[in-house]
Design a protein around this motif. Structure first.
Motif, PDB file in Angstrom:
ATOM      1  N   ARG A 341      -1.049 -17.032 -28.492  1.00 11.19           N
ATOM      2  CA  ARG A 341      -2.177 -16.325 -27.891  1.00 11.19           C
ATOM      3  C   ARG A 341      -1.657 -15.083 -27.163  1.00 11.19           C
ATOM      4  NH1 ARG A 341      -1.171 -21.036 -25.196  1.00 11.19           N
ATOM      5  NH2 ARG A 341      -0.806 -20.963 -22.934  1.00 11.19           N
ATOM      6  N   PRO A 342      -2.537 -14.133 -26.842  1.00 13.80           N
ATOM      7  CA  PRO A 342      -2.107 -12.931 -26.119  1.00 13.80           C
ATOM      8  C   PRO A 342      -1.612 -13.277 -24.716  1.00 13.80           C
ATOM      9  CG  PRO A 342      -4.253 -12.609 -27.138  1.00 13.80           C
ATOM     10  CD  PRO A 342      -3.949 -14.063 -27.248  1.00 13.80           C
ATOM     11  N   TYR A 343      -0.657 -12.496 -24.254  1.00 18.04           N
ATOM     12  CA  TYR A 343      -0.114 -12.663 -22.902  1.00 18.04           C
ATOM     13  C   TYR A 343      -0.285 -11.354 -22.145  1.00 18.04           C
ATOM     14  CZ  TYR A 343       3.481 -12.701 -19.241  1.00 18.04           C
ATOM     15  OH  TYR A 343       4.150 -12.593 -18.053  1.00 18.04           O
ATOM     16  N   SER A 344      -0.861 -11.444 -20.958  1.00 16.68           N
ATOM     17  CA  SER A 344      -1.055 -10.277 -20.100  1.00 16.68           C
ATOM     18  C   SER A 344      -0.719 -10.657 -18.667  1.00 16.68           C
ATOM     19  CB  SER A 344      -2.500  -9.764 -20.168  1.00 16.68           C
ATOM     20  OG  SER A 344      -2.879  -9.448 -21.485  1.00 16.68           O
ATOM     21  N   PHE A 345      -0.172  -9.699 -17.942  1.00 19.34           N
ATOM     22  CA  PHE A 345       0.199  -9.948 -16.544  1.00 19.34           C
ATOM     23  C   PHE A 345       0.047  -8.654 -15.775  1.00 19.34           C
ATOM     24  CE2 PHE A 345       3.368  -9.762 -13.152  1.00 19.34           C
ATOM     25  CZ  PHE A 345       3.124 -10.946 -12.469  1.00 19.34           C
ATOM     26  N   LEU A 346      -0.609  -8.736 -14.628  1.00 23.27           N
ATOM     27  CA  LEU A 346      -0.806  -7.574 -13.763  1.00 23.27           C
ATOM     28  C   LEU A 346      -0.595  -8.007 -12.323  1.00 23.27           C
ATOM     29  CD1 LEU A 346      -1.739  -4.578 -13.572  1.00 23.27           C
ATOM     30  CD2 LEU A 346      -4.068  -5.454 -13.273  1.00 23.27           C
ATOM     31  N   TYR A 347       0.194  -7.231 -11.582  1.00 23.09           N
ATOM     32  CA  TYR A 347       0.496  -7.585 -10.199  1.00 23.09           C
ATOM     33  C   TYR A 347       0.585  -6.331  -9.348  1.00 23.09           C
ATOM     34  CZ  TYR A 347       2.942  -9.341  -6.097  1.00 23.09           C
ATOM     35  OH  TYR A 347       3.294  -9.639  -4.813  1.00 23.09           O
ATOM     36  N   GLY A 348       0.006  -6.398  -8.151  1.00 20.83           N
ATOM     37  CA  GLY A 348       0.091  -5.309  -7.200  1.00 20.83           C
ATOM     38  C   GLY A 348       0.380  -5.835  -5.808  1.00 20.83           C
ATOM     39  N   ASP A 349       1.207  -5.127  -5.039  1.00 22.19           N
ATOM     40  CA  ASP A 349       1.634  -5.578  -3.715  1.00 22.19           C
ATOM     41  C   ASP A 349       1.672  -4.367  -2.784  1.00 22.19           C
ATOM     42  OD1 ASP A 349       2.793  -6.703  -1.506  1.00 22.19           O
ATOM     43  OD2 ASP A 349       4.549  -7.492  -2.538  1.00 22.19           O
ATOM     44  N   LEU A 350       0.795  -4.368  -1.786  1.00 24.06           N
ATOM     45  CA  LEU A 350       0.708  -3.273  -0.826  1.00 24.06           C
ATOM     46  C   LEU A 350       1.042  -3.815   0.553  1.00 24.06           C
ATOM     47  CD1 LEU A 350      -0.110  -0.305  -0.193  1.00 24.06           C
ATOM     48  CD2 LEU A 350      -2.447  -1.166   0.153  1.00 24.06           C
ATOM     49  N   GLY A 351       2.036  -3.211   1.219  1.00 26.11           N
ATOM     50  CA  GLY A 351       2.467  -3.701   2.515  1.00 26.11           C
ATOM     51  C   GLY A 351       2.581  -2.602   3.551  1.00 26.11           C
ATOM     52  N   TYR A 352       2.291  -2.954   4.804  1.00 22.76           N
ATOM     53  CA  TYR A 352       2.418  -2.019   5.927  1.00 22.76           C
ATOM     54  C   TYR A 352       3.381  -2.612   6.948  1.00 22.76           C
ATOM     55  CZ  TYR A 352       1.220   0.548  10.183  1.00 22.76           C
ATOM     56  OH  TYR A 352       1.281   1.296  11.344  1.00 22.76           O
ATOM     57  N   PHE A 353       4.503  -1.927   7.145  1.00 16.69           N
ATOM     58  CA  PHE A 353       5.496  -2.324   8.142  1.00 16.69           C
ATOM     59  C   PHE A 353       5.068  -1.721   9.482  1.00 16.69           C
ATOM     60  CE2 PHE A 353       7.508  -2.501   4.050  1.00 16.69           C
ATOM     61  CZ  PHE A 353       8.337  -3.612   4.100  1.00 16.69           C
ATOM     62  N   VAL A 354       4.769  -2.568  10.446  1.00 15.14           N
ATOM     63  CA  VAL A 354       4.053  -2.133  11.643  1.00 15.14           C
ATOM     64  C   VAL A 354       4.948  -1.405  12.638  1.00 15.14           C
ATOM     65  CG1 VAL A 354       2.699  -2.932  13.627  1.00 15.14           C
ATOM     66  CG2 VAL A 354       2.395  -4.014  11.379  1.00 15.14           C
ATOM     67  N   GLU A 355       6.097  -1.969  12.944  1.00 19.39           N
ATOM     68  CA  GLU A 355       6.920  -1.428  14.019  1.00 19.39           C
ATOM     69  C   GLU A 355       7.714  -0.202  13.565  1.00 19.39           C
ATOM     70  OE1 GLU A 355       9.271  -4.583  15.587  1.00 19.39           O
ATOM     71  OE2 GLU A 355       7.549  -5.751  16.281  1.00 19.39           O
ATOM     72  N   HIS A 356       8.152   0.566  14.538  1.00 15.04           N
ATOM     73  CA  HIS A 356       8.864   1.812  14.267  1.00 15.04           C
ATOM     74  C   HIS A 356      10.179   1.556  13.510  1.00 15.04           C
ATOM     75  CE1 HIS A 356      10.063   5.968  14.917  1.00 15.04           C
ATOM     76  NE2 HIS A 356      11.272   5.516  15.206  1.00 15.04           N
ATOM     77  N   PRO A 357      10.426   2.320  12.447  1.00 19.80           N
ATOM     78  CA  PRO A 357       9.537   3.353  11.903  1.00 19.80           C
ATOM     79  C   PRO A 357       8.502   2.734  10.966  1.00 19.80           C
ATOM     80  CG  PRO A 357      11.599   3.334  10.686  1.00 19.80           C
ATOM     81  CD  PRO A 357      11.725   2.273  11.744  1.00 19.80           C
ATOM     82  N   SER A 358       7.230   2.793  11.348  1.00 24.15           N
ATOM     83  CA  SER A 358       6.174   2.213  10.528  1.00 24.15           C
ATOM     84  C   SER A 358       6.065   2.975   9.207  1.00 24.15           C
ATOM     85  CB  SER A 358       4.842   2.256  11.278  1.00 24.15           C
ATOM     86  OG  SER A 358       4.477   3.591  11.561  1.00 24.15           O
ATOM     87  N   ASN A 359       5.783   2.256   8.149  1.00 25.40           N
ATOM     88  CA  ASN A 359       5.674   2.878   6.829  1.00 25.40           C
ATOM     89  C   ASN A 359       4.908   1.953   5.897  1.00 25.40           C
ATOM     90  OD1 ASN A 359       7.974   1.470   4.897  1.00 25.40           O
ATOM     91  ND2 ASN A 359       8.521   1.434   7.076  1.00 25.40           N
ATOM     92  N   VAL A 360       4.545   2.503   4.751  1.00 25.28           N
ATOM     93  CA  VAL A 360       3.776   1.789   3.739  1.00 25.28           C
ATOM     94  C   VAL A 360       4.601   1.700   2.469  1.00 25.28           C
ATOM     95  CG1 VAL A 360       1.674   1.793   2.322  1.00 25.28           C
ATOM     96  CG2 VAL A 360       1.578   2.541   4.704  1.00 25.28           C
ATOM     97  N   ALA A 361       4.546   0.555   1.802  1.00 23.52           N
ATOM     98  CA  ALA A 361       5.258   0.364   0.539  1.00 23.52           C
ATOM     99  C   ALA A 361       4.312  -0.259  -0.477  1.00 23.52           C
ATOM    100  CB  ALA A 361       6.490  -0.519   0.734  1.00 23.52           C
ATOM    101  N   PHE A 362       4.530   0.094  -1.742  1.00 24.97           N
ATOM    102  CA  PHE A 362       3.721  -0.465  -2.827  1.00 24.97           C
ATOM    103  C   PHE A 362       4.624  -0.825  -3.998  1.00 24.97           C
ATOM    104  CE2 PHE A 362       1.558   0.108  -6.907  1.00 24.97           C
ATOM    105  CZ  PHE A 362       0.553  -0.848  -6.783  1.00 24.97           C
TER     106      PHE A 362
END
Length: 450
Positions: A341-362
């Motif tokens: 059968r067909p195989y499909s996979f999708l994943y997303g991960d969004l994170g916010y590091f709060v303390e200095h130096p705060s930043n966003v990663a995806f």
């Protein structure tokens, strides 16, 4: 002609697909009046009516399968013109009107007119279920089960009702009873087992989810090139925390841990990276974390989490991390009766590091390929893969994109009479071509979930 149970089983599908507009009040009044028509006919007339109804119903169901709902409605209207009391046509027609409360009224009328009809009782049970009248639905399904105690589908319905209401222990007990009933079904012993095996597999999967408490996951990746791109198998959601190896322990408490597809978990992780082209752990990369996550939506596989990162190695950090992860897949699990059968996979991960130096990663990853099931425990999944990561802090060092070919060989184990396999061992081999800030090479990952 399709069975009454088949007819009622596509209740939800018909409602979701329906695009038909509601009929005028005058028509609905005439239709309501028709329900009380008593037909006087001899045997020959009865056979002609049944034959004509079968033709129209067969075409109607085929049209519904093809999503030609307006044409299907015309076929059902033809049935009702011949026999306004036909329970299958009446129920199906009302479903296509996409009015749940109206469907409930019609089903209740049919059950009143035909109190000993299995068709009418089941129709009323499903309509009550869909209009959130769980107590009434439970009584009606129990009545239907008393009349047909070997009907596996009715046991399933009686298990799903408490599941939707958060009564996990009762649902688990009913699923186990249903599995016992199905395994003792004469059909199972006589060899006509495909549909029954799928039912049993589905129920075992529900028991596995309901009794789930602890998960232990261990993974380790190796790269053939010397670039310090820290990969992480996205199945564990480590994408925004770069790592090449890790172990995670998850606890899902009873009750609040799983309630009508909403999930709450407590977890702890220990992560690390390795030296280039080696499995030697880089001590400076050791990172620990503790946190909680929650899946608030029934249908959407999205988790919201908060975790505390604590520093072990010199290159690790102490920080708070807020994150949202989303995953979707098909063909990734064992399935009875489907070897390819067909195989499909999708994943997303969004994170916010709060303390200095705060930043966003995806971090994001997509795969597309085929799933080949070998026997009852092994799955081979060749696929194309594309993945990448971006971070607002030092993006020239913390961002990359790559794609390539890969294959997964996965062995499932630790199944019981009442549960699907809880554990798996996977070997994931991929050749990735560097597209942005990445070097081409092999990536080999071993994953153990227990």
């Amino acid at each position: 002609m399709p069975s009454a149970l088949w007819c009622t089983s596509f209740f939800v599908v018909a409602l979701l697909l329906s695009t038909a507009n509601a009929e005028s009040p005058d028509f609905m009044n005439r239709y309501q009046d028709q329900l009380h028509v008593q037909r006087e006919e001899n045997w020959f007339q009865q056979q002609i009516r049944i034959f004509c109804n079968d033709l129209h119903l067969d075409r109607a169901y085929r049209l519904i399968d093809s999503s030609l709902l307006s044409v299907a409605r015309a076929e059902l209207e033809a049935v009702l013109a011949i026999d306004p009391r036909d329970p299958q046509a009446r129920l199906t027609y009302v479903m296509l009107l996409h009015h749940l409360n109206e469907a409930l009224q019609h089903c209740q009328t049919a059950a009143t007119l035909e109190p000993h009809s299995d068709h009418s009782t089941l129709a009323f049970a499903y309509a009550s279920k869909e209009t959130q009248q769980s107590d009434a639905a439970l009584r009606l399904f129990e009545t239907a089960l008393d009349r047909d105690p070997e009907n596996v589908s009715l046991y399933k319905e009686l298990a799903y009702l408490p599941l939707y209401n958060g009564h996990n222990n009762e649902a688990t007990q009913r699923f186990r009873q249903d599995i016992d009933q199905a395994l003792n079904d004469p059909q199972f012993a006589e060899g006509d087992t495909r549909a029954l095996e799928r039912d049993i597999e589905q129920m075992r999967r529900e028991v596995q989810r309901l009794t789930h408490r602890f998960d232990l996951a261990l993974y380790q990746a190796w790269r053939s090139n010397t670039q310090q791109v820290r990969t992480s198998p996205s199945v564990f959601g480590e994408g925004v925390i770069p790592s090449q190896g890790g172990v995670e322990l998850t606890y899902q408490p009873p009750g609040i841990g799983f309630r009508d597809e909403r999930i709450f978990q407590i977890f702890g992780r220990f992560l690390w990276s390795t030296e280039p082209r080696s499995l030697n752990v880089d001590d400076d990369s050791l990172q620990g974390s503790l946190g909680v996550r929650y899946k608030p939506f029934r249908q959407l596989n999205a988790y919201f989490s908060i975790e505390r990162l604590f520093k072990i190695g010199h290159q690790a950090e102490n920080n708070w991390l807020l994150r949202i992860t989303y995953g979707w897949d098909q063909g990734a699990r064992l399935k009875t009766g489907e070897s390819l059968r067909p195989y499909s996979f999708l994943y997303g991960d969004l994170g916010y590091f709060v303390e200095h130096p705060s930043n966003v990663a995806f971090y994001g990853e997509a795969r597309q390929g085929l799933a080949l099931q070998v026997g009852n425990a092994v799955m081979l999944t060749p696929h194309l893969v594309l993945d990448g990561r971006y971070q607002t802090l030092q993006p020239d060092r913390n961002a990359y994109m790559e794609g390539g070919l890969g294959a997964s060989l996965k062995y499932f184990f630790n199944a019981t009479r009442y549960e699907t396999p809880r554990s798996s061992l996977e070997l994931l081999i991929q050749y990735k071509i560097g597209l942005i800030e990445s070097v081409s090479g092999w990536v080999v990952t071993g994953i153990l979930q227990f």
